[in-house]
Each structure stands twice: as C-alpha cells, then as structure tokens.
Design a protein around this motif. Structure first.
Motif, short mmCIF file in Angstrom:
data_model
loop_
_atom_site.label_atom_id
_atom_site.label_comp_id
_atom_site.label_asym_id
_atom_site.label_seq_id
_atom_site.Cartn_x
_atom_site.Cartn_y
_atom_site.Cartn_z
N GLU A 61 0.83 -1.21 0.00
CA GLU A 61 0.00 0.00 0.00
C GLU A 61 0.86 1.26 0.00
N LEU A 62 1.91 1.28 -0.83
CA LEU A 62 2.77 2.46 -0.95
C LEU A 62 1.94 3.62 -1.48
N THR A 63 1.94 4.74 -0.75
CA THR A 63 1.06 5.87 -1.07
C THR A 63 1.82 7.18 -0.90
N ASP A 64 1.80 8.01 -1.94
CA ASP A 64 2.45 9.32 -1.87
C ASP A 64 1.47 10.36 -1.35
N VAL A 65 1.92 11.13 -0.36
CA VAL A 65 1.13 12.25 0.16
C VAL A 65 2.01 13.49 0.07
N ASN A 66 1.91 14.20 -1.04
CA ASN A 66 2.67 15.43 -1.25
C ASN A 66 4.16 15.28 -0.95
N GLY A 67 4.76 14.25 -1.52
CA GLY A 67 6.21 14.08 -1.41
C GLY A 67 6.67 13.22 -0.26
N THR A 68 5.75 12.72 0.55
CA THR A 68 6.10 11.79 1.63
C THR A 68 5.46 10.45 1.34
N LEU A 69 6.26 9.39 1.44
CA LEU A 69 5.75 8.05 1.17
C LEU A 69 5.26 7.42 2.47
N TYR A 70 4.04 6.95 2.44
CA TYR A 70 3.48 6.14 3.53
C TYR A 70 3.31 4.72 3.03
N PHE A 71 3.47 3.78 3.91
CA PHE A 71 3.29 2.38 3.53
C PHE A 71 3.00 1.55 4.77
N VAL A 72 2.57 0.34 4.54
CA VAL A 72 2.25 -0.61 5.62
C VAL A 72 3.30 -1.71 5.60
N ALA A 73 3.83 -2.04 6.77
CA ALA A 73 4.86 -3.09 6.86
C ALA A 73 4.75 -3.79 8.21
N THR A 74 5.46 -4.92 8.31
CA THR A 74 5.37 -5.76 9.50
C THR A 74 6.74 -5.95 10.11
N ASP A 75 6.85 -5.76 11.42
CA ASP A 75 8.09 -6.14 12.10
C ASP A 75 7.75 -7.11 13.22
N ARG A 76 8.76 -7.67 13.85
CA ARG A 76 8.57 -8.79 14.78
C ARG A 76 7.87 -8.39 16.06
N SER A 77 8.11 -7.17 16.54
CA SER A 77 7.60 -6.79 17.85
C SER A 77 6.28 -6.04 17.80
N ARG A 78 6.00 -5.37 16.66
CA ARG A 78 4.81 -4.51 16.62
C ARG A 78 3.77 -4.96 15.61
N GLY A 79 4.01 -6.05 14.91
CA GLY A 79 3.04 -6.51 13.93
C GLY A 79 2.99 -5.60 12.73
N THR A 80 1.85 -5.52 12.08
CA THR A 80 1.67 -4.74 10.86
C THR A 80 1.16 -3.36 11.20
N GLU A 81 1.95 -2.34 10.88
CA GLU A 81 1.60 -0.97 11.25
C GLU A 81 1.93 0.00 10.11
N LEU A 82 1.67 1.31 10.35
CA LEU A 82 1.88 2.36 9.35
C LEU A 82 3.27 2.95 9.50
#
Length: 935
Positions: A61-82
């Motif tokens: 879900e890579l999304t550009d918001v006026n030059g800043t990239l937001y995306f969703v990813a998963t790490d071991r301690s926090r699960g899937t977050e923004l």
C-alpha cells in the motif's frame, strides 16, 4: 434514448479483417509523443530492513502524500503498522504503533487527501475504524468511532470528492451505507440511509466522475453529490426478478461511466439472457443503456478493464478467438476487439492494463514473442509490441506494470535472471532494466512502484533481507547510505543452533500471489511440480533447491491457458503425469526434466476427450498402475512402463462402457490392492498382480450391490489395513492378505452397527497407529500389529468418553507423533512408541489451555518437522526429536504473529522441500538442507 444493439456477429464481420493488420514497431513512433522523463536513472538501493534479517516486512500500500511516502509493513515486535519514508534509513520510521504488541493494527485503504493520509485500522479497542495522519505520532488519530465498541464499522472504498472523503461503513444502526467526512468527528455524517433500518443497503463500487459519486445498490445505479437530497437512484438494470444481476467493474472514462452486468439464473433457458453485457451511462436514466451483449472471458478471474484517454478498454473473447483486447467509446460501432494478437482461437490474455499519455499499455502473449509489453491507442495499427524483452517465444512474464509520473515501471524475467525491475517511456529504445537487484536467477519481484518526491519507491526481495522497501533517485546521481537492522541471532546462520536455515527457493508467481502448486513428486534430488508464474498458466516445473535450478520444463499448452499437470509419479528415468495440452484432453505424459524429453506417452482416449480417471497412481516393479478410460471402456485399471507400447489396459472390471473406477491403489508386496465398483458386488476390495487373470474381487464384505466402501488403505508388512462397513459392525478397521479367508475384521472397536470410524492409519515400525472412537474413551489414538489381540487403545489422552480427537499422525522412527487435546493443555504435540499406556505430551508449545495446533508432522531422519503456533510467532516451522528438550522453533519465516503455515514437507536427497507463505511472496516453495546425518 437507448442506443440500437447490433448483432455481435455482424459487428465482428465488419471488423475482423482489420484485427491482424496492426503493424509497425513501437520505436517508429515520435519520441515527442512519449513520456519525457529522463531515461538514465540512478541505481536502486535498499531503504531499510524493517523486519530484520531474512524476515520480510512486506511493505505494501505504498502511497504518496505530497512528497512523503506512507506504507504498511510488519516487524517482529509490533506486527503490521503504518510507516513513512523519505528514502533513507534515518527518514524511514514507524508513524505510530496503533495497536501495542505483535498483533498490529493492520492498516489498509491508504488514501491521500491534500496533506492528510486517511486509512482504516484496528487499534484493538475500537475495531476497524477510519483514522487520519499528517505523519507524526501526535497527529495520527481516530477520526470517529462510528460503531462504538470492538466490532468496528469496517470502512471500505475510500474516495475523495472535493474536500470530503466518502466511504461505505456500518455504524451498527443503519447497516452498511454511504458516509462522508471532512476529517473531524463533527464533520463525519451518514450521507443517506438508502435502506432504512439496520439491514443496510450494502452499496458497492464507489466511483467519482464529473463532481459526483456513482455506486451500485444491488442492481440499481445510484449517484450522489454528497448530500442526502442529491443522492438518488439513476436506473435499475432490467432483468426478470428471479435473475441474479451482478454489476461489475464500474469505470469512469472522460466523464462517462462503463460497467459490465452478469446475469445468473438456472431457470432461464440458454439464449434468453446474455451471460455478460456492457453498459454505459452519462449519469442520467435515459443515458444509461445496455451497449452490447458479450461472452465471458475464457480465463477465470476478475474482469479486466481500464480507461485510457477517452476510451474504455477491456478483455473478453469473441467467436473463434480467445481472450483479446477490446475498446469502446460509448457507441455500438465504437465497441469492438482491437486486434487479434494471438491469431485464431488462442488467447493473448491482455493483463496488467495501465494507462499513460492517453494510451493503454499491457502485457500480452503471442506465439512469436511470448508474454511481452504492448501498447494500444485503440486502433489495430496502433496496437503494437513495445519491446521483445526476451527475444523469441519464451516471453518475459511481465508483472506489476504501473505508471508513475510519465514513466512505466514493471518487473520482467530474462533468461538466467529472475523477475527484476524495468522502466519504459513507452518506446522500445526507452525500455530497459533498471538493475539486477538479486543477481543470478533469484527474483527480486519488484512491485508497487510509487513516485514520491524525487524518488521512485518499490518493494523488492533480496535473499538476505526478504521483501523490503527500496528506492531509486530519479534524475539524480547520488545514493543514500543505508544500514540493515538485525535482530538478535541473525548473524548466526540459523536459529536455536539449527544446522542451516530454510530459504525461499524462488518467487515463481512474483509478489504476494501464489504459484498455486497442487501436485509434485521427488526424483533423486529434484522436485517436479506444477506452478503458475502469472503468465502462462499452470504448467510443468522442476527445482533442485536453487533459483537457477528452478525452471519451467515446458509450456505444454502454449499461451495463458493451463495444461494443469497432476498426479506425478516416477517410473524408471522419467516422471510421469497427466496433463491437457488443449488438443488431446487430459492424457498421460512423461518427462526426463528437459523440454525435448517431455512428451505424451499415449493418447489413450483419442481426440479431445480425457482418459484420466480419479484416484491415486502407484508403481510396482517399475510399472505404474492407474485409473483411465479409453474409447471403448469406462474407467478401468491400466498399466504403463512409460512407453506407448507398454501402456495397456489390465482388465475391464465393469465390462463395456461402465466404470470399474479403481482407486486407492496401494502396493503390498508384489500386488496392488484397490477399491472398485464390481458388478453385482458394489464398491469392494480388489487386488491385482498386473495381469488380467490376477485382477479380481478379494471379498464381498457387504453382500449385494451396495458395497462396504473400503477406504484409508495402508500397507502393514505383507498385509493391507483399511476401514470398511460390512453392515453389521459399522465402519471398523480390517486387514487382508489378499485372500478371501485372510480378509477379516481386526476389531469391533465400537460394538454394534455404529462403528468406530477408524482413520488416519500411519505405520511406524511393525505397527499401525490410527484414530478411532469407542463408547468408554471417545475418539483416541489406537494401534495394531495386524491381529485382533494386538489391536488396542494406545492411550486415553482425555480420560472419559469425551475423547481427545487425535489428528496429523506422523511417524518418527518406530514411534508416532500426533496432535490431541487432553482437556488441560489444548491441542498440542503428543507421542507414543506403541506400548499401550505409554503416550505422553511432548511439549505444551502454547502454554496453558490455548492450542498450538501442530500439523504436518513429517519424519526426516531422527527429526520431525511440523508447524505450530506458540502464541507469539504464529504458525511457524518447528522441529522435534520426540522429547520436550528437542522440540523447538526451527525458524520464523514471517515476522510477528502472521505465521507462514509451512506444509507438505517432501524429502528429496539431502533436502526437504515445503510450501510456505512469508507474507510477501505468497505460497511458494522453500528448501531446508539436512545435516550430514540426515536428521
């Protein structure tokens, strides 16, 4: 006023002569009409290894918001977050941990409105609700709790119109309806309660066009200006009330709407209703008309449609042709197939439809070029191959085509390389590979290309870090230094002192899609299997456990349609299997692992009909036995040595066209037992020595024509153990030595006609273990040495009549592992060595009454592999030596609690192959090398 409908046959007659005439190379077009972004770009670089080590954070879900990239990813301690990123490690970080702990808030529907990102997430308290963020933890907040409590309103289909965001949601009172928000709690309101009351209208397919919103409620097209009064029904799709109407693929094209309607009704006679119709609308009742009746595409899947310029492009078939590219300008005469790219009845299967500069770009298959990049302006002459990335018929299996700021980005496969990132300005000369991110044959499967600021971001695989976020500077000549974040123990080559880690072999179906493997076998150190690479359908592959050694053997049915190889088995130097090449039906084939050595053994049932029957295939003394039918006989027992002359009918068990239907073929000594439908005896136990006289009924366990339905055949030494129902004892365990006198009931475990329903027979040492139920102990593990006195309860895991319901029996040496619930520890891993009363809990993997649900226990030497969920890591790869101290998590394949669910462990020489989903590459083959001692 409704537009007139021309007969499809007449329209096609007028157009078909133009379909194959498109010519000209893409390079001959004016460069001034193509994207103007510079062709020479800097090399890609990894941004951040979010999950750490080999684990994939799976950015999506890579999304550009006026030059800043937001995306969703998963790490071991926090699960899937923004997360958000500026393209550097230092500038890549978690926006906010909305749901503390490893579960994660699972953000989705990322949507930019000005400088604000809207998304849907579950914080563990409010359920799935609408959130907003300006990129900081302090300004990332819940917009409104539409449905108070943990259930959530589940917002869907976020669409911006003006300064408002519109979406569908369920507030718990009005059902699913249309809502709007200005980003504040007070500014969030129900647009209109279309279906008054709690049932909800369940609107779908929200689209913005010409300052209005359009959507469907059942078979009715609606429009809205965002107000209650301005939300009105446009038109109902006409069809009899009994017909199920399904509007699909609502698309806005230059202010006009296009959509498909499928009609489903078993009571309507063929020809009374079209299977599929194309509609168009200008937003008014009189301007909403059925444009043309169409056939469904040959290939399954969602309907493919895309707006490009002022045209609506879509994919379907037409008489005597396969799935090809169509176009429509909203008129009958302007709706037609653009070009027959795969001439004749074959399908070019246009996919990855993407618009750029008023043209449509797509991947399509042709006999001369394979699956490559094409372009169309909606005319036959303007529909051309952009570039043959892999010259010849092999094709590049293009995937993830996306336009970003006047350039195309995609992944493609070259000879000797996996899927790697490419870029194009729409011309052949301007189409080139960006870089080989995973040198060699391993696929980086670069995807989700999104331009943000001065960089193009994408997700890509690398063997050392899994699927992570990558970036490429557009038009600049510098790179950003990066680091890889490691989690403890990653610098060891294994977890918990394991000898070697499991590795993804190859991302055959690039990205999160799955290769859909359904059949396989091992021959030597090589695994043969079926797989879908997303381009040519389900075909024949092999792997030696390395990316370079993972190859398509042969496209048996050239083009996007599948030959669907199945039922692999080894006979001498060959692997035999059944497949459908589109000409002969499903017939017997063989391969030696090469393209040239992959041939049909025999067209057993000549013509397009299929010879393959149901049931398993077995090999006895170098001869394979199977169930098949020919032109003169029904499904019967056949044999083959892998040659045409050596492929013959063994015996016509049910003479003539009737089916004997032999199945459950099982080798015991020098004979084969099977289940078949015998004339006058019904479904009973049969046996064969490979000759016609030696193939016959063993015993009619239930006299008469019904049959006892023997099942779950298992070899125990020189005898067969199976379950059957003789009408007197219910379904119970039986044993047979192949003679009528030697075929007898092992034990009436549940006395009387009820039956114990014995199943999951598993041999370890000289005994067979299975699950069965009796009145006193319930369903528990049993064992047998093949005699009545030696058939006994192994252990009452859950004392009393309730039963522990053992499952997933797997041999480990002379003992058996299984899952069971003792009423205290949940469903956990147990073991028995066959001594009555000796079973024990191996380990409470998920401590307490919760379940770890161990499955797929498979012995490999002195160790067994399986998957289990310890409550922290999800269902992951475990191993055991049969004792608590030797039972441990072998490897975490996906971060957090998602679980990779590894299964179908298959040994081939010094390696074990298995299927797993790491959360980024879909279900693909993995390999685990065994230590020298094999366990």
């Amino acid at each position: 006023m409704a537009l007139p409908l021309l007969p499809l046959s007449l329209l096609l007659t007028l157009l078909v002569s133009a379909l194959c005439c498109g010519g000209g190379d893409a390079d001959t077009l004016s460069m001034g009409k193509l994207g103007g972004t510079p062709d020479v770009l800097d090399s890609p670089y990894p941004v951040d290894d979010i999950a750490g080590g080999r684990l994939s954070s799976g950015p999506h879900e890579l999304t550009d918001v006026n030059g800043t990239l937001y995306f969703v990813a998963t790490d071991r301690s926090r699960g899937t977050e923004l997360f958000k990123s500026d393209g550097s490690d230092r500038g890549t970080f978690l926006v906010k941990d909305l749901r503390a702990g490893p579960l994660g808030s699972e953000p989705r529907e990322l949507t930019a409105v000005g400088d604000t990102l809207y998304f849907v997430a579950h914080d563990g308290e409010h359920g799935e609700e609408l959130w907003r963020s300006e990129g900081r933890s302090s300004n990332t907040r819940l917009v409104v709790d539409l449905r108070p409590g943990p259930l959530g309103s589940h917002p869907e289909s976020l669409v911006q119109l003006g300064e408002h965001l519109f979406f569908f949601a369920h507030d718990g009172q009005s059902g699913v309806e249309l809502w709007r928000t200005d980003g504040t709690e007070g500014g969030t309101a129900l647009v209109k309660d279309i279906a008054e009351g709690p049932s909800g209208a369940f609107p779908s397919q929200l689209v913005a066009a010409q300052g209005r919103l359009y959507f469907f409620v059942d078979r009715v097209l609606w429009r809205s200006d965002g107000t209650t009064g301005g939300t009105v029904a446009v038109k109902e799709v006409d069809a009899p009330p009994s017909v199920i109407v399904r509007p699909r693929a609502l698309t806005q094209v230059d202010g006009r709407l296009f959509f498909f309607v499928s009609y489903e009704d078993d009571d309507v006679l063929p020809g009374e209703l079209p299977a599929l119709a194309l509609w168009t609308s200008n937003g008014n009742p009189n301007g909403t008309v059925r444009l043309m009746d169409l056939p469904f595409p040959t290939l399954d899947g969602p309907l493919r449609a895309r707006a490009a310029g002022n045209l609506f492009f879509f994919v379907t078939n037409f008489p005597d042709h396969g799935d090809e590219l169509w176009r429509s300008d909203g008129s009958v005469l302007g709706t037609f197939p653009v070009r027959d790219i795969a001439a004749g009845s074959a399908s070019s299967n246009p996919r990855e439809l993407t618009a750029m500069d008023g043209r449509l770009y797509f991947s399509a298959w042709s006999p001369d070029h394979g699956d490559e990049l094409w372009r169309s302006d909606g005319t036959p002459d303007g529909t051309v191959l952009v570039k043959d990335l892999v010259p010849g018929p092999q094709g590049s299996a293009l995937a993830f085509l996306r336009e970003a700021r006047g350039r195309l980005y995609f992944s493609a496969r070259e000879t000797g390389k996996g899927h790697e990132p490419w870029s194009s300005n729409g011309s052949g000369r301007g189409t080139s590979r960006l870089e080989d991110l995973s040198p060699g044959a391993f696929s980086s499967a670069a995807r989700d290309f999104t331009v943000s600021g001065r960089r193009v971001f994408f997700t890509a695989n690398e063997r050392g870090t899994g699927a992570e976020l990558w970036a490429r500077d557009v038009g600049y000549d510098f790179r950003v230094a990066t680091k890889h974040l490691l989690w403890p123990g990653d610098d060891e080559d294994t977890l918990h002192s394991s000898p070697s880690p499991a590795r993804l072999i190859q991302d055959i179906f690039p990205g999160p899609g799955s290769a859909n493997t359904r059949a396989w076998t091992a021959r030597g150190n090589t695994l043969y299997f079926d797989a879908d690479d997303g381009s040519i359908g389900q075909e024949l592959w092999r792997t030696d456990g390395t990316p370079a050694g993972t190859v398509l053997i042969k496209d048996l049915r050239p083009g996007p349609l599948s030959s669907e190889p199945s039922d692999f088995f080894v006979v001498g130097p060959w692997v035999l299997f059944f497949a459908d090449n589109g000409v002969h039906g499903r017939e017997l084939w063989r391969t030696d692992g090469t393209t040239e050595g992959t041939v049909m053994v025999r067209d057993i049932r000549p013509g397009s009909g299929s010879s393959q029957g149901d049931g398993t295939l077995v090999v006895l003394d170098g001869i394979a036995y199977f169930n098949a039918r020919d032109a003169n006989h029904g499904e019967e027992l056949w044999r083959t040595d892998g040659t045409p002359a050596g492929t013959t009918l063994v015996k016509d068990l049910a003479p003539g066209a009737e089916d004997g239907s032999p199945r459950y073929l099982t080798v015991v000594g020098s004979r084969i037992f099977f289940l078949a439908n015998f004339p006058d005896a019904g479904w009973e136990l049969g046996i064969s020595d490979g000759t016609e006289p030696g193939t016959h009924l063993v015993k009619d366990l239930l006299p008469g024509s019904t049959g006892s339905f023997p099942n779950t055949f298992t070899t125990l030494g020189s005898r067969l153990v199976f379950a059957a129902n003789d009408g007197e004892h219910g379904e119970e365990p039986w044993v047979s030595d192949g003679s009528e006198a030697g075929t007898r009931l092992l034990r009436d475990i549940w006395p009387g006609p009820s039956g114990s329903y014995a199943d999951t027979f598993t041999v370890a040492g000289d005994r067979v273990f299975f699950a069965a139920a009796d009145p006193m102990a319930g369903r528990e593990p049993w064992l047998s040495d093949g005699t009545e006195s030696g058939t006994t309860l192994a252990f009452d895991v859950y004392p009393g009549p309730e039963g522990s319901y053992p499952l997933w029996f797997g041999a480990l040496g002379s003992s058996v592992l299984f899952s069971a619930d003792d009423g205290t520890h949940g469903i956990e891993l147990w073991r028995t060595d066959g001594t009555p009363g000796s079973a024990f809990l191996v380990k409470d993997i998920h401590p307490g009454p919760a379940h770890s649900e161990p499955r797929w226990m498979t012995g490999v030497g002195t160790t067994a592999l399986f998957h289990a969920d310890d409550g922290v890591n999800g269902a992951e790869l475990w191993e055991t030596h049969g004792m608590e101290s030797g039972t441990r998590l072998r490897q975490e394949l996906v971060p957090g609690q998602l679980g990779a669910l590894p299964y179908f462990f298959t040994r081939a020489g010094p390696q074990v192959f298995f299927l797993a989903d790491d959360g980024a590459q879909g279900i693909e083959w993995w390999v685990l090398k065994l230590p020298d001692d094999g366990g």
